[in-house]
Design an enzyme around this catalytic site. Structure first.
Site, PDB file in Angstrom:
ATOM      1  N   CYS A   2      -3.023 -14.685  35.746  1.00 16.55           N
ATOM      2  CA  CYS A   2      -2.387 -14.370  34.393  1.00 16.55           C
ATOM      3  C   CYS A   2      -2.798 -13.369  33.703  1.00 16.55           C
ATOM      4  O   CYS A   2      -3.946 -12.798  34.179  1.00 16.55           O
ATOM      5  CB  CYS A   2      -2.476 -15.786  33.640  1.00 16.55           C
ATOM      6  N   ARG A  27       0.573  -8.880  35.277  1.00 13.88           N
ATOM      7  CA  ARG A  27      -0.224 -10.204  36.150  1.00 13.88           C
ATOM      8  C   ARG A  27       0.391 -11.318  36.251  1.00 13.88           C
ATOM      9  O   ARG A  27      -0.076 -12.416  36.761  1.00 13.88           O
ATOM     10  CB  ARG A  27      -1.494 -10.259  35.029  1.00 13.88           C
ATOM     11  N   TRP A  71       1.228 -16.587  35.615  1.00 15.58           N
ATOM     12  CA  TRP A  71       1.941 -16.645  37.016  1.00 15.58           C
ATOM     13  C   TRP A  71       1.541 -18.024  37.338  1.00 15.58           C
ATOM     14  O   TRP A  71       0.369 -18.121  37.629  1.00 15.58           O
ATOM     15  CB  TRP A  71       1.234 -15.599  37.813  1.00 15.58           C
ATOM     16  N   ASN A  97      -7.061 -18.355  32.485  1.00 16.91           N
ATOM     17  CA  ASN A  97      -6.718 -17.720  33.607  1.00 16.91           C
ATOM     18  C   ASN A  97      -7.706 -18.427  34.841  1.00 16.91           C
ATOM     19  O   ASN A  97      -8.946 -18.311  34.637  1.00 16.91           O
ATOM     20  CB  ASN A  97      -6.966 -16.176  33.864  1.00 16.91           C
ATOM     21  N   GLY A  98      -7.090 -18.615  36.046  1.00 18.69           N
ATOM     22  CA  GLY A  98      -7.913 -19.487  37.076  1.00 18.69           C
ATOM     23  C   GLY A  98      -7.502 -20.563  37.383  1.00 18.69           C
ATOM     24  O   GLY A  98      -6.479 -20.944  37.228  1.00 18.69           O
ATOM     25  N   GLU A 470       2.894  -0.262  56.598  1.00 22.34           N
ATOM     26  CA  GLU A 470       2.683  -0.129  54.844  1.00 22.34           C
ATOM     27  C   GLU A 470       4.227   0.004  54.310  1.00 22.34           C
ATOM     28  O   GLU A 470       4.799  -0.312  53.441  1.00 22.34           O
ATOM     29  CB  GLU A 470       1.779   0.756  54.568  1.00 22.34           C
ATOM     30  N   LYS A 474       6.231  -2.295  51.867  1.00 26.11           N
ATOM     31  CA  LYS A 474       7.008  -1.699  50.676  1.00 26.11           C
ATOM     32  C   LYS A 474       8.316  -2.218  50.472  1.00 26.11           C
ATOM     33  O   LYS A 474       8.753  -2.533  49.589  1.00 26.11           O
ATOM     34  CB  LYS A 474       6.792  -0.336  50.455  1.00 26.11           C
ATOM     35  N   GLU A 477       8.998  -5.924  49.897  1.00 31.40           N
ATOM     36  CA  GLU A 477       8.293  -6.236  48.669  1.00 31.40           C
ATOM     37  C   GLU A 477       9.457  -6.081  47.408  1.00 31.40           C
ATOM     38  O   GLU A 477       9.575  -6.814  46.703  1.00 31.40           O
ATOM     39  CB  GLU A 477       7.086  -5.570  48.448  1.00 31.40           C
ATOM     40  N   HIS A 493       8.897  -4.729  73.760  1.00 32.44           N
ATOM     41  CA  HIS A 493       8.344  -6.232  74.362  1.00 32.44           C
ATOM     42  C   HIS A 493       8.485  -7.348  73.627  1.00 32.44           C
ATOM     43  O   HIS A 493       8.012  -8.531  73.524  1.00 32.44           O
ATOM     44  CB  HIS A 493       6.518  -6.090  74.319  1.00 32.44           C
ATOM     45  N   LYS A 592       0.544  -8.911  40.508  1.00 33.67           N
ATOM     46  CA  LYS A 592      -0.547  -7.625  40.738  1.00 33.67           C
ATOM     47  C   LYS A 592      -1.831  -7.959  41.407  1.00 33.67           C
ATOM     48  O   LYS A 592      -2.383  -7.278  42.536  1.00 33.67           O
ATOM     49  CB  LYS A 592      -0.619  -6.913  39.662  1.00 33.67           C
TER      50      LYS A 592
HETATM   51  O1  M6R Z   1      -5.810  -6.083  44.901  1.00 35.50           O
HETATM   52  P1  M6R Z   1      -5.766  -6.148  46.314  1.00 35.50           P
HETATM   53  O2  M6R Z   1      -5.760  -4.589  46.903  1.00 35.50           O
HETATM   54  O3  M6R Z   1      -6.769  -6.824  46.858  1.00 35.50           O
HETATM   55  O4  M6R Z   1      -4.382  -6.886  46.669  1.00 35.50           O
HETATM   56  C1  M6R Z   1      -4.184  -7.005  48.124  1.00 35.50           C
HETATM   57  C2  M6R Z   1      -2.669  -7.414  48.270  1.00 35.50           C
HETATM   58  O5  M6R Z   1      -2.316  -8.564  47.279  1.00 35.50           O
HETATM   59  C3  M6R Z   1      -1.720  -6.273  47.793  1.00 35.50           C
HETATM   60  O6  M6R Z   1      -2.089  -5.242  48.410  1.00 35.50           O
HETATM   61  C4  M6R Z   1      -0.391  -6.759  47.917  1.00 35.50           C
HETATM   62  O7  M6R Z   1       0.005  -6.703  49.163  1.00 35.50           O
HETATM   63  C5  M6R Z   1       0.619  -5.666  47.056  1.00 35.50           C
HETATM   64  N1  M6R Z   1       1.483  -6.319  46.515  1.00 35.50           N
HETATM   65  C6  M6R Z   1       1.080  -4.343  47.964  1.00 35.50           C
HETATM   66  O8  M6R Z   1       2.079  -3.759  47.398  1.00 35.50           O
END
Ligand code: M6R
Length: 597
Positions: A2, A27, A71, A97-98, A470, A474, A477, A493, A592
């Protein structure tokens, strides 16, 4: 995960809180709220984004207050579970937060004392506990309450008729901002840049009292602590959208600079860079990371093995703890852009327990991983606001290239001449990335292929394979199209059964030693009628007949193609998401920095 903010000073506090919360919204954005000291405490909160809370906000006058954007982790996103939480007598308000791990146990004790709870959250127990221990000194009550707590937290607490904000931190980021007759606290410096660039990063176990008169910092043992502030180098402009429609697009276009700055920071001293264990022979490397950072680690495997000959294993950070304790390694590299990912932090601790030297690659100075790891290699991507990692990914790639060369030079796989050539190619990379950005329109045109797709496959070979993973990550996501990244040879396969005329295939057919085999793999798919988008170099002509669409990227020294490829695929996923009308910077269910395991 958060975002929280606290302020005490002469300004209208609700303006400061709202403005800062907007910067922290990446966040978490399930609910938001503020508490303002106006003699008594006034609280306003809503389910949904900050704009929802703002639109229903009554005038709230005051000069001291706290705010939060959530969050959800414990308790569904709802009004009642939104922060701040009030003590039963409404004299104390708290944001957190936490996770309070032993909240059920604390709740039981408080219920026996007659406390009435109003939410399903773990956080609420803390405000009641503080109230329980409050004997006239809020800071003392906070510290006493935290003694009973097991878990992680960054908190900000205010009470009625007081201009003090009490804060404390454990395994969640918290940064103090110093102003003239005013002071701040936030979970991220981006929230403070509007007001100050003088900050103090809090350490685990520390607490502080903020007021217009100053900041009093206390160490884990409660004694007064003193640490000079550091200057944040990020400008306000860096933290803003800068005229782009979305943060993601802005961040994609910032890559020539973020790549260049990461290179420049280390390249001159690369041969002697002190990031490796001095007392251990590095005959194996393990990389631990999550999500996009994991994909960067996978590229790292190929380039480290290529440049140094040292074998590399890459593991998902959250799975590392389940591997046998004899699975140890002299050098463990933790990659995390935020430096706060709980899975990666836990993996770091586990690696240290197993006797490894730990090296963190992170983008955030002062983040938790920088305190946990034995050495740190910073990426210089600047603040990344969009949830989808873009510029931090390519900066991570640069970091793994630097590490690979450092290891190669250390074990003499690379001599001075190889190092010179490597450095020259690396320095040329930002311009190659600029060339791809100049061709963004081609990727925008190609995005139409995915408008109605429900599934897509991305294939590549060797070091390009992870960047295709990757690319797939993307796409899923931000556009919510199911996508898989596959090693091209693996398609036949199993996954080939899923390919038909409604399932686009994206293939990296770049001019390296994998080219002929890639062309064969694409031909196998073309025979099944799938729409094919090829990413090819300017001079690869014979693959053209296989493609429904072709995007050309400039040829480059093959070692570095994962970088240029990644940039092209970021643009592709951005334009697909735009075409499908998605909330690009804030995809559903994601945030994030993921500070829960
Ligand atoms: O802050 P980090 O690089 O450790 O985060 C890891 C993943 O949570 C992060 O890369 C996530 O997959 C992103 N949303 C990718 O765009």
């Amino acid at each position: 995960m958060c975002g929280l903010i606290g302020y005490s000073g002469p300004r209208d506090v609700s303006g400061v809180l709202l403005e800062s919360l907007r910067k922290l919204e990446y966040r978490g954005y399930d609910s938001a709220g503020v508490a303002v000291v106006n003699g008594a405490l006034e609280v306003h909160k809503e389910k949904g984004e900050i704009s929802v809370m703002e639109s229903s906000m009554p005038p709230m006058q005051g000069h001291t207050g706290i705010g939060h954007t959530r969050w959800a982790t414990c308790g569904a996103p709802s009004w009642k579970n939104a922060h701040p939480f009030l003590s039963q007598d409404r004299k104390i308000a708290l944001v957190h937060n936490g996770i309070i791990e032993n909240h059920n146990q604390i709740r039981k004790g408080l219920l026996e004392n007659g406390t009435v709870f109003s939410s399903d959250t773990d956080t609420e127990v803390l405000v009641h506990l503080i109230s329980h221990y409050h004997k006239g000194d809020l800071h003392a009550a906070v510290r006493r309450a935290l003694d009973d707590v097991r878990g992680t937290y960054s908190i900000a607490v205010v009470e009625e008729y007081s201009d003090e904000v009490v804060v404390a931190k454990k395994e969640n980021p918290l940064v103090l901002g110093l102003g003239l007759n005013e002071n701040f606290v936030a979970s991220d410096v981006t929230a403070l840049l509007e007001y100050t660039s003088d900050v103090v990063y809090m350490e685990d176990g520390e607490s502080a009292v903020i007021s217009p008169r100053g900041i009093s910092l206390y160490g884990a043992d409660g004694s007064a602590a003193d640490r000079p502030p550091s200057k944040v180098q990020w400008s306000m402009e860096e933290a803003r959208k800068g005229g782009f429609e979305h943060y993601m697009l802005k961040e994609i276009f910032e890559q020539p600079r973020s790549i260049s700055e990461t290179i420049i920071s280390y390249i001159d001293e690369l041969e002697m860079l002190e990031i490796l264990p001095t007392r251990k022979k590095v005959d194996m490397v393990k990389i631990l990371a999550c999500g996009t950072s994991y994909n960067a680690g996978m590229v790292g495997k190929y380039v480290i093995e290529e440049l140094s000959g040292i074998p590399v294993q890459v593991e998902i950070a959250s799975e590392y703890r389940y591997t046998t304790k004899t699975n140890r390694c002299p050098l463990v590299v933790l990659i995390t852009q935020s430096g706060e990912t709980a899975d990666t932090l836990a993996a770091c601790r586990e690696a240290k327990d197993r006797g490894s030297f730990t090296l963190a690659i992170t983008n955030v100075v002062g983040s938790s991983i920088t305190r946990e790891a034995d050495a740190v290699l910073f990426t210089k991507a600047g603040p990344e606001i969009s949830v989808a990692a873009t510029k931090t990914y390519t900066a991570q790639l640069i970091a793994v290239y630097l590490l690979a060369a450092r290891l190669g030079y250390m074990n003499r796989s690379m001599g001075d001449e190889e190092m010179r050539i490597f450095k020259a190619s690396l320095r040329a990379l930002p311009n190659k990335v600029s060339e791809i950005l100049d061709r963004a329109q081609g990727l925008q045109a190609a995005a139409a292929m995915f408008r109605d797709a429900t599934s897509a496959f991305f294939i590549g070979r060797n070091r390009n394979f992870p960047s295709m993973m990757e690319g797939a990550l993307k796409l899923k996501e931000i556009s919510y199209v199911h996508a898989e990244g596959y090693a091209a040879g693996e398609l036949k396969h199993g996954p080939l059964a899923l390919l038909d005329e409604r399932t686009p295939l994206v293939a990296a057919c770049l001019g390296d030693h994998t080219y002929d085999k890639m062309v064969s793999n694409v031909s196998e798919v073309a025979a099944r009628g799938s729409p094919i988008l090829l990413i090819a170099n300017d001079d690869n002509e014979d693959c053209e007949t296989l493609a429904d669409q072709i995007v050309r990227i400039p040829p480059i020294e093959p070692l570095f193609s994962p970088v240029t490829l990644a940039v092209a695929l970021q643009l592709l996923s951005y334009y697909v998401a735009k075409e499908r009308g998605m909330p690009i910077d804030k995809p559903r269910n994601l945030a994030k920095s993921v500070t829960v395991e």
